[in-house]
Design an enzyme around this catalytic site. Sequence first.
Site, PDB file in Angstrom:
ATOM      1  N   ASP A 174       0.836  -1.198   0.000  1.00  0.00           N
ATOM      2  CA  ASP A 174       0.000   0.000   0.000  1.00  0.00           C
ATOM      3  C   ASP A 174       0.873   1.251   0.000  1.00  0.00           C
ATOM      4  O   ASP A 174       2.069   1.202   0.333  1.00  0.00           O
ATOM      5  CB  ASP A 174      -0.951   0.004   1.196  1.00  0.00           C
ATOM      6  CG  ASP A 174      -0.217   0.066   2.532  1.00  0.00           C
ATOM      7  OD1 ASP A 174       0.672  -0.777   2.741  1.00  0.00           O
ATOM      8  OD2 ASP A 174      -0.528   0.935   3.362  1.00  0.00           O
ATOM      9  N   GLU A 219      -0.072  -0.839   5.797  1.00  0.00           N
ATOM     10  CA  GLU A 219       0.987  -0.329   6.662  1.00  0.00           C
ATOM     11  C   GLU A 219       0.851   1.165   6.910  1.00  0.00           C
ATOM     12  O   GLU A 219       1.168   1.669   7.997  1.00  0.00           O
ATOM     13  CB  GLU A 219       2.348  -0.643   6.042  1.00  0.00           C
ATOM     14  CG  GLU A 219       3.542  -0.392   6.969  1.00  0.00           C
ATOM     15  CD  GLU A 219       4.052   1.038   6.927  1.00  0.00           C
ATOM     16  OE1 GLU A 219       4.784   1.437   7.849  1.00  0.00           O
ATOM     17  OE2 GLU A 219       3.703   1.774   5.974  1.00  0.00           O
TER      18      GLU A 219
END
Length: 444
Positions: free
Chosen positions: A85, A147
């Site tokens: 991400d 994250e």
Amino acid sequence: MRVAELMPGLVEDLKRLTSIPSVASAGFPAEPLLAAHDFVIDRLRDAGVVAIESLTIEGKTAPVVVAEVAAPPGAPTVLLYTHYDVVPAGDESLWHTPPFEAVEKDGALYGRGTADSKANVMSIIGALKVFGGRPPVGVKVIIEGQEEVGSPFDTYPPSAPELFRADAMIIADVGSVRPGTPTLTVALRGSAQVDVEIRTLAGDKHSGQYGGAAPDARIAMIHLLASLHDAQGDVVVPGLRRTEWTGATYTDEEFRELAEIEPGTATMGTGGLGERIWSGPAVTVIALDAPSTAAPMNAVAAFCRAVLNLRVHPEQDAAEAQAALVRFLSAQRPFGIEAVVTAGETGNGFAATLNGPGYDAATAALRAAWNAEPQTMAGGGSIPLVMALHQAVPAAEMLLFGATDSYANIHAPNERVLLDEFAKAVLAKATFFVEYARRAGGAP
């Protein structure tokens, strides 16, 4: 060399992964996250990895890619972690190239997520590809998709330690102090939050009628916050640990450039730069109640609240440091006024073991990949994942290195990864597998 043969394909795959806008922030669509997840699985399969699963953690949108290659007899196991991400692009007018179109220019690849952390994703896959998915060590791969917005691994690993069981862990979410300088991150500062409130009046009062005698909560807060530092900018709170930093750090010129310090403005504090930003405390006012300058009010403030962020020496307990800050602030009496000080969240820092086979193998691998002597540095920011993994598998060596560098503009416009650093990161991981197998007993 096998890595050189693989690099054109790895670069193309990195371009494709970068073009997927896998933003995990609220309000962004989930489809790109799932597309990035699927792409990572496809690339792992292409690298020869067979045992691949998707882990969905309750309350989280993006599934975690979990892959495993069994260890040869007698060989150790290495866990490799990073994330697919990215943060949002922000103001796209500040980008020189479209943020989600990977653009190769002057030896770099530009695009959101190139450095943080899709180059690290592809470096893990590339290292496995070197061995056709059968490296000389056991490998566990954990690549998550949230994250940047509250990782499930900030707390999850201790609840499922077998999933993370390994002899060494490579956290590939960091990079080198500067291009061309192979760097291991061996320490991270801890973090703590403290809330401060001052109330002096039942309600705001007109500054013309009452100013000069009525106690202004905002002025009292300013004096209270000013008590945290001396005239040179050093934190004066007793009980906060500070030690000399002996590893690599930035030059003063590099730091001024990276921090974008205005010309003529001095840096804060005394002593070595590494000591100030890595192995010493820092207190930052991250929120302060006050009217906007666009809408000023002629009033003596009845109430003021501030939120402080304390960065803590890597080896000091964050709660202990937080308690020291709370004691100090509670003891101050600006104009005889008492503040209400409340402890918030804490997160401990991290200090690596520097004498194990993993550390030795990583040092040898970085030296071979970069053809330069490896350096050690620290991180001023906390990575809760590191401590969570340490709690889950306390015996595992934690090794932090990756494909990025301090000039990569992560979380900023014009993020980029240098393709030469990317190639060296692939080579370093592949070499680490060999060196660690030899040093930890899995290979002659």
